[in-house]
Design a protein around this motif. Sequence first.
Motif, PDB file in Angstrom:
ATOM      1  N   ARG A  37       0.814  -1.227   0.000  1.00 26.71           N
ATOM      2  CA  ARG A  37       0.000   0.000   0.000  1.00 26.71           C
ATOM      3  C   ARG A  37       0.841   1.269   0.000  1.00 26.71           C
ATOM      4  N   CYS A  38       2.091   1.156   0.434  1.00 22.66           N
ATOM      5  CA  CYS A  38       2.955   2.345   0.502  1.00 22.66           C
ATOM      6  C   CYS A  38       2.995   2.993  -0.877  1.00 22.66           C
ATOM      7  N   THR A  39       2.620   4.261  -0.923  1.00 22.62           N
ATOM      8  CA  THR A  39       2.523   4.952  -2.215  1.00 22.62           C
ATOM      9  C   THR A  39       3.821   5.628  -2.599  1.00 22.62           C
ATOM     10  N   ARG A  40       4.888   5.391  -1.787  1.00 23.91           N
ATOM     11  CA  ARG A  40       6.195   6.031  -2.026  1.00 23.91           C
ATOM     12  C   ARG A  40       6.061   7.552  -2.037  1.00 23.91           C
ATOM     13  N   CYS A  41       5.154   8.053  -1.203  1.00 21.26           N
ATOM     14  CA  CYS A  41       4.889   9.495  -1.191  1.00 21.26           C
ATOM     15  C   CYS A  41       5.996  10.275  -0.495  1.00 21.26           C
ATOM     16  N   ALA A  42       6.762   9.594   0.376  1.00 21.32           N
ATOM     17  CA  ALA A  42       7.898  10.197   1.084  1.00 21.32           C
ATOM     18  C   ALA A  42       7.497  11.145   2.217  1.00 21.32           C
ATOM     19  N   TYR A  43       6.233  11.157   2.617  1.00 16.41           N
ATOM     20  CA  TYR A  43       5.851  11.978   3.783  1.00 16.41           C
ATOM     21  C   TYR A  43       6.693  11.600   5.006  1.00 16.41           C
ATOM     22  N   CYS A  44       7.032  10.293   5.070  1.00 14.95           N
ATOM     23  CA  CYS A  44       7.720   9.795   6.261  1.00 14.95           C
ATOM     24  C   CYS A  44       9.114  10.379   6.440  1.00 14.95           C
ATOM     25  N   LYS A  45       9.596  11.138   5.457  1.00 10.44           N
ATOM     26  CA  LYS A  45      10.920  11.753   5.590  1.00 10.44           C
ATOM     27  C   LYS A  45      10.848  13.113   6.286  1.00 10.44           C
ATOM     28  N   SER A  47      14.732   5.218   4.573  1.00 11.81           N
ATOM     29  CA  SER A  47      13.475   5.801   5.070  1.00 11.81           C
ATOM     30  C   SER A  47      12.510   4.656   5.357  1.00 11.81           C
ATOM     31  N   ALA A  48      11.400   4.964   6.015  1.00  7.94           N
ATOM     32  CA  ALA A  48      10.419   3.908   6.289  1.00  7.94           C
ATOM     33  C   ALA A  48       9.883   3.326   4.983  1.00  7.94           C
ATOM     34  N   GLY A  49       9.553   4.195   4.039  1.00  4.46           N
ATOM     35  CA  GLY A  49       9.046   3.728   2.743  1.00  4.46           C
ATOM     36  C   GLY A  49      10.071   2.812   2.063  1.00  4.46           C
ATOM     37  N   GLY A  50      11.331   3.205   2.125  1.00  7.26           N
ATOM     38  CA  GLY A  50      12.402   2.400   1.518  1.00  7.26           C
ATOM     39  C   GLY A  50      12.537   1.054   2.202  1.00  7.26           C
ATOM     40  N   ARG A  51      12.382   1.057   3.527  1.00  5.26           N
ATOM     41  CA  ARG A  51      12.515  -0.218   4.273  1.00  5.26           C
ATOM     42  C   ARG A  51      11.322  -1.138   3.978  1.00  5.26           C
ATOM     43  N   LEU A  52      10.170  -0.556   3.667  1.00  8.75           N
ATOM     44  CA  LEU A  52       9.024  -1.398   3.273  1.00  8.75           C
ATOM     45  C   LEU A  52       9.316  -2.080   1.943  1.00  8.75           C
ATOM     46  N   VAL A  53       9.981  -1.356   1.031  1.00 15.66           N
ATOM     47  CA  VAL A  53      10.372  -1.957  -0.256  1.00 15.66           C
ATOM     48  C   VAL A  53      11.348  -3.115   0.005  1.00 15.66           C
ATOM     49  N   THR A  59       3.956  10.590  10.679  1.00 11.81           N
ATOM     50  CA  THR A  59       3.755  11.369   9.451  1.00 11.81           C
ATOM     51  C   THR A  59       2.992  10.573   8.400  1.00 11.81           C
ATOM     52  N   CYS A  60       3.298   9.279   8.304  1.00 10.09           N
ATOM     53  CA  CYS A  60       2.560   8.434   7.358  1.00 10.09           C
ATOM     54  C   CYS A  60       1.072   8.470   7.683  1.00 10.09           C
ATOM     55  N   LYS A  61       0.760   8.440   8.996  1.00 13.81           N
ATOM     56  CA  LYS A  61      -0.656   8.395   9.394  1.00 13.81           C
ATOM     57  C   LYS A  61      -1.365   9.733   9.226  1.00 13.81           C
ATOM     58  N   CYS A  89      -1.967  10.904   6.492  1.00 11.67           N
ATOM     59  CA  CYS A  89      -2.921  10.684   5.409  1.00 11.67           C
ATOM     60  C   CYS A  89      -3.249   9.206   5.209  1.00 11.67           C
ATOM     61  N   ARG A  90      -2.639   8.312   6.012  1.00  8.08           N
ATOM     62  CA  ARG A  90      -2.933   6.885   5.856  1.00  8.08           C
ATOM     63  C   ARG A  90      -3.467   6.335   7.174  1.00  8.08           C
ATOM     64  N   TYR A  91      -4.618   5.713   7.126  1.00  5.09           N
ATOM     65  CA  TYR A  91      -5.155   5.079   8.335  1.00  5.09           C
ATOM     66  C   TYR A  91      -4.880   3.569   8.318  1.00  5.09           C
ATOM     67  N   ASP A  92      -4.374   3.074   7.207  1.00  5.62           N
ATOM     68  CA  ASP A  92      -4.250   1.626   7.039  1.00  5.62           C
ATOM     69  C   ASP A  92      -2.804   1.161   6.981  1.00  5.62           C
ATOM     70  N   MET A  93      -1.893   1.963   7.542  1.00  2.26           N
ATOM     71  CA  MET A  93      -0.481   1.552   7.537  1.00  2.26           C
ATOM     72  C   MET A  93       0.158   1.753   8.905  1.00  2.26           C
ATOM     73  N   TRP A  94       1.048   0.852   9.279  1.00  6.08           N
ATOM     74  CA  TRP A  94       1.755   0.899  10.562  1.00  6.08           C
ATOM     75  C   TRP A  94       3.248   0.752  10.288  1.00  6.08           C
ATOM     76  N   PRO A  95       3.894   1.750   9.703  1.00  5.69           N
ATOM     77  CA  PRO A  95       5.304   1.578   9.310  1.00  5.69           C
ATOM     78  C   PRO A  95       6.223   1.145  10.447  1.00  5.69           C
ATOM     79  N   ILE A  96       6.091   1.724  11.635  1.00  7.54           N
ATOM     80  CA  ILE A  96       7.053   1.392  12.699  1.00  7.54           C
ATOM     81  C   ILE A  96       6.918  -0.077  13.126  1.00  7.54           C
TER      82      ILE A  96
HETATM   83  S1  SF4 Z   1       5.647   4.687   4.435  1.00 10.27           S
HETATM   84 FE1  SF4 Z   1       3.839   6.010   4.360  1.00 10.27          FE
HETATM   85  S2  SF4 Z   1       4.651   8.102   4.276  1.00 10.27           S
HETATM   86 FE2  SF4 Z   1       6.363   6.719   3.750  1.00 10.27          FE
HETATM   87  S3  SF4 Z   1       6.352   6.606   1.502  1.00 10.27           S
HETATM   88 FE3  SF4 Z   1       5.078   4.901   2.274  1.00 10.27          FE
HETATM   89  S4  SF4 Z   1       2.950   5.689   2.310  1.00 10.27           S
HETATM   90 FE4  SF4 Z   1       4.333   7.479   2.138  1.00 10.27          FE
END
Ligand code: SF4
Length: 423
Positions: free
Chosen positions: A12-20, A48-54, A86-88, A90-97
């Motif tokens: 679901r991560c949109t790679r929006c980079a808000y988490c930076k 970044s969190a988004g990068g670590r999800l990848v 920061t991810c949350k 705009c996202r209610y369906d993600m728990w990056p940490i």
């Molecule tokens: S982890 Fe969240 S804030 Fe970061 S790139 Fe993905 S969707 Fe965006």
Amino acid sequence: MALEDYRADALRCTRCAYCKWIPFDLIKSWRFSKGCPSVEYNHFHSYSAGGRLVTALSLMDGRSTVTEAVKESVFKCQMCGNCDVTCKMCRYDMWPIEALHELRFRLVDQGHGLAQHQPVMKGFRSLSNMLNKPKSKRGDWAEGLDLKRLSKHKSKLLFHAGCQYSHDPDLREAVRNAAELLKKAGVDFAILGADESCCGGRAYHMGYKADYQAAAERNLKIWADAGVETVVTPCADCYHTFKRLYPESGSSVAVIHMVELIDRLLKQGKISFTKALPMRVTYHDPCYLGRQGEPYVAWKGKEKKIFGQAVVYDPPRPRYNGAKGVYQPPRDVLMAIPGLELVEMERNREAAWCCGAGGGVREAYPEYSMWTASERLEEAKSVGADALASACPWCEKNFADAATRNGTKIKIVDIIELVYQAL
Ligand code: SF4
Ligand code: SF4
């Protein structure tokens, strides 16, 4: 939970980079707009969190293997939780940490823990502390204070000092002040002294979940046998571990941070200030007391899709976004000290920049840890503060080391010491 439970987050991560960044609506200047120390220092998306999800997705799908570069990108992160807040936005369906924790647990389970963490973990297992100090010395901080020991007196309130306060001579005054302050206020409490053990939180953050669980079970049994109903701690890391993680292991013990208790005692008139401290102080929100210090909310439910597309949770899932952290009590305490002027740094509360000491970074990547602390000292200086106060010994230690190294002219103080001086 397991890493696979966060596969959907990774997709679901949109790679929006808000988490930076810090939450966009809280940005006041370009200079202090960044929120993720890891990507800011390493200048590469996988930090970044988004990068670590990848990375997590690629490992789960067998498209990558664990190399030294992968290990560094996974562990060179303080687990500060800014990304999660920061991810949350705009996202209610993600728990990056949570996904980052699971990624670490997976690597450690597969034998890919960092070599730099091994001496610390060895000390944790044999000496029950994160500083490789003799276990028998843990209670020395309380010498001469005539405090009740839980081994001899049952008590409903336990004061847990934590590893750093117990073993670091530079912080001894603060923890002694805390105990004396409680005595002055007539609070009935006990300590464990040399029988106290590490909470396990820092082992958890480094990726050693089984070690953390063993520590949690041991502590919970000691508390239950002694009839402990509430634990008060001056350490933000211990606070987070007891408040947020232990309930998952069945704990129903109430947990408060020392600064919350001081705030209550002041408001109840059980302690009061008689001396002025004319100084300009800025307060640093520790990550584990602030945005990650939110109380645990039990949830058992399932994810559903509505209209075949939108994700919902039944029942609604708790949303840890930093809003319910401990922010106001330390500020109320500081503002109540006569003569003291409290000034806010640009990044505060859930948007606070990390001190650099968490997640095993201080132990494994000292240069990066010092850089992170130095950034915060620059921010404190930019608001003209004479002193930077905090409510966590790990933060204070890292800031003090960075200030000494850089020759930064700012005093690093524990909020408990300021309170004690003003009594
Ligand atoms: S982890 Fe969240 S804030 Fe970061 S790139 Fe993905 S969707 Fe965006
Ligand atoms: S926990 Fe902190 S350092 Fe790690 S990715 Fe998130 S914001 Fe960056």
